[in-house]
Scaffold this active site. Sequence first.
Site, mmCIF file in Angstrom:
data_model
loop_
_atom_site.group_PDB
_atom_site.id
_atom_site.type_symbol
_atom_site.label_atom_id
_atom_site.label_comp_id
_atom_site.label_asym_id
_atom_site.label_seq_id
_atom_site.Cartn_x
_atom_site.Cartn_y
_atom_site.Cartn_z
ATOM 1 N N ASP A 1 -6.516 1.083 1.025
ATOM 2 C CA ASP A 1 -6.532 1.246 2.480
ATOM 3 C C ASP A 1 -7.913 0.847 2.990
ATOM 4 O O ASP A 1 -8.729 0.318 2.244
ATOM 5 C CB ASP A 1 -6.174 2.689 2.869
ATOM 6 C CG ASP A 1 -7.309 3.656 2.566
ATOM 7 O OD1 ASP A 1 -8.270 3.273 1.865
ATOM 8 O OD2 ASP A 1 -7.247 4.813 3.043
ATOM 9 N N LYS B 1 0.836 -1.199 0.000
ATOM 10 C CA LYS B 1 0.000 0.000 0.000
ATOM 11 C C LYS B 1 0.879 1.261 0.000
ATOM 12 O O LYS B 1 0.666 2.174 -0.791
ATOM 13 C CB LYS B 1 -0.920 0.007 1.235
ATOM 14 C CG LYS B 1 -1.918 1.148 1.224
ATOM 15 C CD LYS B 1 -2.580 1.345 2.562
ATOM 16 C CE LYS B 1 -1.649 2.116 3.485
ATOM 17 N NZ LYS B 1 -2.249 2.453 4.779
#
Length: 232
Positions: free
Chosen positions: A138, A120
């Site tokens: 997320d 991420k």
Amino acid sequence: MNAATVRHILDTMEAMFPDAHCELNHSNAFELTVAVLLSAQCTDETVNKVTADLFQKYKSPADYLEVPLEELEQDIRRIGLYRNKAKHIQNMCRILIEQYGGDVPQEHDQLVTLPGVGRKTANVVVSNAFGVPAIAVDTHVERVSKRLGLAGWDDTVLEVEKKLMKRVPRDEWTLTHHRLIFFGRYHCKAQNPQCHICPLLDICREGKKRMKTSQIRKDKERVTTRKPKLNS
Ligand code: SF4
């Protein structure tokens, strides 16, 4: 989900949040990497409060290595998991100096090998700092994608990312990432999604379910509050 529905979702989010952007304050790739690393399980707001002073004190990877670990821990102590994060930052800085001349590498494959930098974080860095299209998943992106049916309920974070990459045109990945975050942070919140005023309600499986449940609850309340009149 067909392409027209995906287009409708993307256009609606663009209309709602035309200025969606990365809310972590930073002025270069290195600061962004540190900020994203600090943001794990922490709000962007708190990270920004801490980095306002942090980025004044520490300008380069070398600066972070000039202080004892305990001092860096104290500088970021308002952030959750600060001990681990301080350790990761110093280890990351050491590698940046030893292997990359003090710069943040631009390749995704290299970024994910840095301490504290996962998929991420690497996606956020390549897309925001180096202009490479990417969709970082997320908690907001995952929740909204699943509620709207852009991904399956049981999909892993990686599967959500792959489905979004397949459904969203590549040149819209980065902006879509920001819009999904804004949509989830300010509208389709985890606890109180604004389904009753949501322009996507007619195509949203989660919204329809919630509206139905709240209607049933209201009907029940109406029945129980309508007490029979007793004849004296
Ligand atoms: S209808 Fe509700 S659950 Fe669905 S996207 Fe809108 S706010 Fe989120």
